[in-house]
Design an enzyme around this catalytic site. Structure first.
Site, PDB file in Angstrom:
ATOM      1  N   GLY A  32       0.836  -1.199   0.000  1.00 26.20           N
ATOM      2  CA  GLY A  32       0.000   0.000   0.000  1.00 26.20           C
ATOM      3  C   GLY A  32       0.866   1.242   0.000  1.00 26.20           C
ATOM      4  CB  SER A  34       4.406   6.304   1.935  1.00 24.75           C
ATOM      5  OG  SER A  34       4.977   6.871   3.100  1.00 24.75           O
ATOM      6  N   GLY A  37      -0.742   2.636   6.514  1.00 22.59           N
ATOM      7  CA  GLY A  37      -0.899   1.869   7.748  1.00 22.59           C
ATOM      8  C   GLY A  37      -0.321   0.472   7.696  1.00 22.59           C
ATOM      9  CB  SER A 106       5.715  -4.161  -2.807  1.00 22.83           C
ATOM     10  OG  SER A 106       4.658  -4.263  -1.889  1.00 22.83           O
TER      11      SER A 106
END
Length: 209
Positions: A32, A34, A37, A106
């Site tokens: 996800g 930056s 969470g 990623s």
């Protein structure tokens, strides 16, 4: 690429290690933006599993750059190598019998697919968790002040600003930290693992309630 190398089989099998630990290894891949969470939820997830008697270890995107990947930057090429290394490490830990939580942006689908393929070939469960937090919320949180710097042009190749994030299309689990609490998100993931018999239902429920 190394040549003239050969795999040396040992006498202890994955099943032997699984019996010793009382669990199966697996990789839980948090991806996800930056500030979405990933790290926060992975910390809670790791804690819940360890409290329930499961051996879990967390690989965090920032932490890993203090050692294993400290020679890598944030160019597209370095991002690819960063994720490749983590995929290989997570696969090894899965072979040991550890449940590994990897928290990395990623951003590229091809890199995540490569890690999935590594695990599938090794017959180790790979669970992709899409931390689907809206960019506006992640940018408002901005816990490290990185979005502000990226908007000001002080950071280049920043995911979500001037570098793309390719969202998963078929993640095993999707959580939204803008709508659910950290604990709720961790429980959603654990429920999936229980449903797929990666961890036993009764143990987790007995010790996390």
């Amino acid at each position: 690429m190394a040549t003239n190398v050969h795999w040396h089989e040992g006498e202890i099998t994955r099943e032997d290690r699984s019996t010793l630990l009382g669990q199966k290894g697996a990789t839980i891949w948090f991806t996800g933006l930056s500030g979405s969470g990933k790290s926060t939820v992975s910390v809670e997830f790791e804690k819940m599993l360890v409290v329930s008697g499961r051996l879990c270890y967390r690989l965090d995107g920032d932490n890993i750059r203090f050692g294993l990947n400290k020679n890598l930057g944030f160019t597209p090429e370095d991002r690819v190598e960063n994720i490749r290394r983590i995929g290989e490490v997570a696969k090894l830990m899965g072979d040991v019998g550890v449940i590994t939580a990897t928290a990395f942006i990623s951003p590229y689908k091809a890199d995540r697919d490569l890690c999935r393929k590594l695990h599938e070939e090794a017959k180790i469960p790979f669970v992709e968790v899409f931390v689907n937090c809206p960019l506006s919320v992640a940018e408002e949180r901005d816990p490290k002040g990185l979005y502000k710097k990226a908007r000001a042009g002080l950071i280049k190749n920043f995911t979500g600003i001037d570098d793309p994030y390719e969202a998963p299309e078929n993640a095993e689990v999707e959580i939204d930290t803008s709508k659910n609490s950290v604990e709720e998100c961790a429980k959603i993931i654990i429920a999936y693992l229980e449903d797929k018999d990666i961890i036993p239902k009764e143990t987790t429920k007995a010790k996390t309630n």
